[in-house]
Design a protein around this motif. Structure first.
Motif, PDB file in Angstrom:
ATOM      1  N   THR A 137       0.825  -1.204   0.000  1.00 61.66           N
ATOM      2  CA  THR A 137       0.000   0.000   0.000  1.00 61.66           C
ATOM      3  C   THR A 137       0.865   1.262   0.000  1.00 61.66           C
ATOM      4  N   ARG A 138       0.218   2.387  -0.287  1.00 62.70           N
ATOM      5  CA  ARG A 138       0.913   3.652  -0.524  1.00 62.70           C
ATOM      6  C   ARG A 138       1.463   4.279   0.746  1.00 62.70           C
ATOM      7  N   LYS A 139       2.536   5.059   0.544  1.00 68.59           N
ATOM      8  CA  LYS A 139       3.015   5.999   1.542  1.00 68.59           C
ATOM      9  C   LYS A 139       3.072   7.374   0.887  1.00 68.59           C
ATOM     10  N   PRO A 140       2.838   8.433   1.649  1.00 71.89           N
ATOM     11  CA  PRO A 140       2.711   9.754   1.021  1.00 71.89           C
ATOM     12  C   PRO A 140       4.054  10.366   0.647  1.00 71.89           C
ATOM     13  N   GLU A 141       4.003  11.271  -0.334  1.00 69.08           N
ATOM     14  CA  GLU A 141       5.147  12.092  -0.679  1.00 69.08           C
ATOM     15  C   GLU A 141       5.232  13.273   0.280  1.00 69.08           C
ATOM     16  N   TYR A 172       3.794  11.562   8.952  1.00 61.46           N
ATOM     17  CA  TYR A 172       3.004  11.491   7.722  1.00 61.46           C
ATOM     18  C   TYR A 172       1.642  10.875   8.031  1.00 61.46           C
ATOM     19  N   GLY A 173       0.700  11.231   7.212  1.00 55.05           N
ATOM     20  CA  GLY A 173      -0.643  10.692   7.342  1.00 55.05           C
ATOM     21  C   GLY A 173      -1.346  10.759   6.002  1.00 55.05           C
ATOM     22  N   ALA A 222      -7.060   4.630   6.252  1.00 51.36           N
ATOM     23  CA  ALA A 222      -6.202   5.683   6.798  1.00 51.36           C
ATOM     24  C   ALA A 222      -4.873   5.067   7.230  1.00 51.36           C
ATOM     25  N   LYS A 223      -3.818   5.883   7.158  1.00 51.33           N
ATOM     26  CA  LYS A 223      -2.482   5.431   7.567  1.00 51.33           C
ATOM     27  C   LYS A 223      -1.758   6.616   8.187  1.00 51.33           C
ATOM     28  N   PHE A 224      -1.098   6.354   9.329  1.00 46.56           N
ATOM     29  CA  PHE A 224      -0.345   7.393  10.030  1.00 46.56           C
ATOM     30  C   PHE A 224       1.018   6.842  10.438  1.00 46.56           C
ATOM     31  N   GLY A 225       2.025   7.683  10.380  1.00 43.42           N
ATOM     32  CA  GLY A 225       3.346   7.272  10.808  1.00 43.42           C
ATOM     33  C   GLY A 225       4.132   8.437  11.360  1.00 43.42           C
ATOM     34  N   PHE A 226       5.051   8.154  12.260  1.00 48.16           N
ATOM     35  CA  PHE A 226       5.941   9.203  12.751  1.00 48.16           C
ATOM     36  C   PHE A 226       7.226   8.581  13.266  1.00 48.16           C
ATOM     37  N   LYS A 227       8.230   9.441  13.463  1.00 51.44           N
ATOM     38  CA  LYS A 227       9.535   9.010  13.937  1.00 51.44           C
ATOM     39  C   LYS A 227       9.701   9.480  15.376  1.00 51.44           C
ATOM     40  N   PRO A 228       9.476   8.609  16.359  1.00 50.34           N
ATOM     41  CA  PRO A 228       9.632   9.034  17.756  1.00 50.34           C
ATOM     42  C   PRO A 228      11.080   9.321  18.128  1.00 50.34           C
ATOM     43  N   LEU A 229      12.022   8.618  17.445  1.00 48.79           N
ATOM     44  CA  LEU A 229      13.452   8.815  17.666  1.00 48.79           C
ATOM     45  C   LEU A 229      14.162   8.739  16.318  1.00 48.79           C
ATOM     46  N   GLU A 230      15.396   9.147  16.299  1.00 45.49           N
ATOM     47  CA  GLU A 230      16.185   9.053  15.075  1.00 45.49           C
ATOM     48  C   GLU A 230      16.303   7.592  14.641  1.00 45.49           C
ATOM     49  N   ASN A 231      16.048   7.324  13.365  1.00 41.91           N
ATOM     50  CA  ASN A 231      16.102   5.991  12.773  1.00 41.91           C
ATOM     51  C   ASN A 231      14.989   5.062  13.243  1.00 41.91           C
ATOM     52  N   HIS A 232      14.006   5.610  13.973  1.00 41.79           N
ATOM     53  CA  HIS A 232      12.848   4.816  14.405  1.00 41.79           C
ATOM     54  C   HIS A 232      11.636   5.233  13.571  1.00 41.79           C
ATOM     55  N   GLN A 233      10.796   4.262  13.222  1.00 47.85           N
ATOM     56  CA  GLN A 233       9.605   4.556  12.423  1.00 47.85           C
ATOM     57  C   GLN A 233       8.426   3.722  12.941  1.00 47.85           C
ATOM     58  N   LEU A 234       7.354   4.401  13.294  1.00 46.24           N
ATOM     59  CA  LEU A 234       6.133   3.742  13.746  1.00 46.24           C
ATOM     60  C   LEU A 234       5.027   4.026  12.732  1.00 46.24           C
ATOM     61  N   GLU A 235       4.219   3.002  12.438  1.00 50.02           N
ATOM     62  CA  GLU A 235       3.136   3.194  11.474  1.00 50.02           C
ATOM     63  C   GLU A 235       1.885   2.437  11.915  1.00 50.02           C
ATOM     64  N   LEU A 236       0.741   3.091  11.777  1.00 48.52           N
ATOM     65  CA  LEU A 236      -0.568   2.503  12.049  1.00 48.52           C
ATOM     66  C   LEU A 236      -1.434   2.665  10.808  1.00 48.52           C
ATOM     67  N   SER A 237      -2.180   1.611  10.452  1.00 46.63           N
ATOM     68  CA  SER A 237      -3.099   1.729   9.321  1.00 46.63           C
ATOM     69  C   SER A 237      -4.372   0.941   9.614  1.00 46.63           C
TER      70      SER A 237
END
Length: 675
Positions: A137-141, A172-173, A222-237
């Motif tokens: 599935t897509r991730k935003p630009e 991103y969202g 819907a999809k949401f993601g953020f970086k809580p720390l450097e080099n960390h990535q969390l995503e919920l969809s």
């Protein structure tokens, strides 16, 4: 003025060449056992779902049951013989007759691309016995974007799907909605697919439903993601799909509703250390709630319906995966529940008796360049899987009458693995060979299905089924020059304990079981062999040629004591070819395509398969783009030919009795605007 026009022409030709050559380059860089279908290729087609869109790729066919929800066939393998995932999530349809295969439960507005692995060369996902289809599935630009997609076509088809997204360095969202609707399509003779049954058939559609809607589907995601720390990535969809009034002339009933929920959570860490390159965690939950009945058919008479099935599936799963230098190691676990109740008149039966499938596996994969010309990929996996039916719901009398057992649970432990070698003969030419072994456990229907009829033939699973084990050898060559990509592959598969449908005689007298035979499942050894040839060539800066050829043949051992007399494997498609010529100037293009299928004469006489004639159809499309606007208009089956795919009807002993023709001449327009 002439100078401006000349510059525009040069730039547009350059853009066309850059875009299509980039696709050739991207596809050339993929491992030879992997292929992909980009969203551009999907959006330029009239495909209604992923199963239909994937037929553009070599080695893939579809099973058409109606206007949508086409099932995927990969090299003659289908159902649970192949893995179909969405972002690695396991989404299982609830209908025992595959009204809602996994690929049905995603909308094109969500999709970025579709990745395919042919053969048993995936160790990261349990059950990829004959291949893997993973829908990404897509991730935003970066920035704020609004994308509007719209499609209209013959037979009142409409598809509207707006998507809004935002992305910056840390967050991103994106959120989207899709609406799909169509009436029954017409074949080349001008008959609606709701008119395929004879006028005296109880399965015929009632007059008031012949021109009713073929499907209506709403999808929210819907999809949401953020970086809580450097080099960390969390995503919920999260995705919710609500399909209503979906007609399936291929089958004896239609879907009144099919409701799906998909939830996915991932957490990844990159560049942890020189040794531990990355660590990724995933958890997902999927659910499908499905009701089907015959209210639109003559068989229901004056009643609301005469037969119905209420089916539900739920799946919880997750994985933990880390990359340690050249090694990838991981653990995967999931629990699948499937429960289905059939209603016939006033009688209710637990046809799939609340079956749990619990699986845990560990895997490792090693990728290494052994020299400047030789690369190695090696993988190994070990799984243990337990399938267990609710003993209070299971009809063990049927199991005993036909299979001489009352078992309601089974545990299987099995290894898988593969070895792949890639040798660069020259800068342009790569040779590859792969030897793989993979296993898939019988699904809950194959082991524990139980439908007792008052007369005729019952339908019963086989609790004694063994897992199917595929050992496969693939050989191939890939040639790429930047303007040309050609890949040829041949394969041979030996499947020990392949699961086939057969006509089972009663082996034990049981007072409650009145019939003497049933549709059931048994293990046989089988062989599949064939290959694919695919080519993409830039003839000039603006003229491109695409071609493909796919062939598969399959044989199985006979078992006369099990009424298995035919050596032909059921539902194996014939030779298919595709040839397309595209003229592309960047801001506009035109493409003509021909699809050809040979006559299928290799049929399983045990299941009363019929010879299906070959066909050739012609498709045409044109399109253009300007800034953020893209439009494609096309016509499929330009000559309005009536034809059938070989996989157009359900075989005995549970047949619907008719073949479902492919659509006749079909016009479509797809447009998208992105800003």
């Amino acid at each position: 003025m002439r100078g401006i026009l000349l510059i525009t022409a040069i730039l547009s030709v350059g853009y066309a060449q850059e875009l299509l050559l980039k696709e050739i380059e991207v596809k050339a860089k993929r491992e030879p056992f992997e292929e992909s279908l980009e969203i551009r290729e999907v959006r330029e087609s009239s495909a209604k779902d992923v199963g239909e869109a994937l037929t553009k790729l070599g080695g893939i066919w579809k099973i058409r049951k109606g206007g949508i929800a086409n099932d995927i066939v990969l090299r003659g393998f289908y159902r649970d013989n192949i893995n179909v995932l969405i972002d690695g999530e396991r989404v299982y349809g609830a209908c025992p007759n595959r009204m809602d295969p996994p690929a049905f439960h995603v909308d094109f507005s969500e999709v970025e691309k579709i990745e395919v692995i042919k053969g048993p060369f995936d160790v990261k996902h349990q059950g990829s016995m004959a291949g893997l289809v993973n829908i990404i599935t897509r991730k935003p630009e970066k920035g704020f974007h609004l994308k509007l997609n719209a499609g209209v076509g013959s037979f009142s088809f409409i598809n509207l799907s707006p998507t809004v997204s935002y992305a910056d360095e840390r967050f991103y969202g994106l959120a989207g909605y899709s609406y799909k609707y169509s009436k029954p399509y017409k074949d080349g003779d001008g008959k609606k697919f709701t008119e395929v049954y004879p006028s005296n058939s109880p399965n015929r559609y009632k007059p008031q439903f012949i021109n009713s809607k073929a499907f209506e589907i709403n999808t929210y995601w819907a999809k949401f993601g953020f970086k809580p720390l450097e080099n960390h990535q969390l995503e919920l969809s999260y995705t919710k799909q609500d399909a209503r009034h979906v007609l399936y002339p291929y089958l004896l009933m239609d879907a009144i509703y099919d409701k799906t929920d998909r939830f996915n959570f991932t957490y990844g860490i990159d560049s942890i250390s020189d040794t531990l390159k990355s660590l990724n965690f995933q958890f997902y939950y999927t659910k499908v709630d499905h009701w089907m009945d015959d209210r639109y058919r003559a068989s229901s008479g004056m009643m609301p319906w005469s037969m119905a099935t209420d089916a539900k599936t739920k799946t919880y799963g997750g994985r933990l995966e880390g990359k340690i230098r050249d090694f990838t190691v991981g653990f995967e676990a999931y629990k699948r529940n499937w429960d289905a109740v059939n209603y016939m008149m006033s009688m209710a039966q637990f046809v799939i008796p609340d079956v749990d499938t619990k699986s845990f596996g560990a895997y490792g994969e090693y990728r290494k360049a052994l020299s400047g010309k030789l690369r190695l990929v090696a993988g190994i996996r070990l799984d243990t899987t337990k399938t267990e039916a609710d003993a209070s719901k299971a009809n063990t009398d049927l199991y005993f009458a036909y299979k001489n057992t009352r078992s309601t649970s089974k545990t299987d432990t099995y290894p898988s693995g593969n070895l792949q070698l890639f040798y660069s003969l020259s800068k342009e030419t790569e040779l590859f060979v792969g030897l793989g072994h993979s296993v898939r456990v019988p699904d809950p229907q194959e082991r524990y299905f139980a439908l007792k009829r008052m007369m005729g033939s019952d339908w019963v699973g086989n609790p004694n089924l063994k897992p199917s084990k595929n050992t496969e050898l693939d050989l191939g060559v890939k040639y790429s020059t930047g303007k040309l990509l050609t890949k040829a592959t041949i394969f041979y598969s030996y499947i020990k304990d392949y699961i086939t449908v057969h006509d089972q005689n009663k082996v034990n007298m049981v007072m409650s079981v009145m019939n003497n035979n049933a549709r059931s499942y048994d293990n046989v050894n089988a062989q599949f062999f064939g290959g694919e040839l695919d080519s993409r060539l830039a003839l000039t800066d603006s003229l491109f040629l695409f071609g493909g050829l796919s062939y598969v043949q399959a044989r199985k051992d006979t078992k006369p004591d099990k009424n298995i007399y035919s050596s032909k494997v059921a539902e194996v498609p014939p030779l298919k070819a595709r040839l397309a010529l595209r003229y592309d100037r960047g801001w506009y293009f035109g493409e003509i395509e021909s699809i050809l299928s040979a006559t299928q004469y290799r049929v399983d006489t045990d299941l009363k398969e019929q010879r299906t004639s070959g066909y050739a159809i012609l498709n045409l499309k044109v399109g253009g783009s300007y800034r953020g606007l893209s439009i494609t208009a096309g016509v499929d089956n330009l000559l309005d030919k009536k034809y059938y795919d070989y996989l157009s009807y359900q075989r005995d002993p549970f047949r619907s009795g008719v073949k479902v023709p492919e659509p006749g001449r079909t016009f479509y327009v797809n447009a998208s605007y992105n800003f």
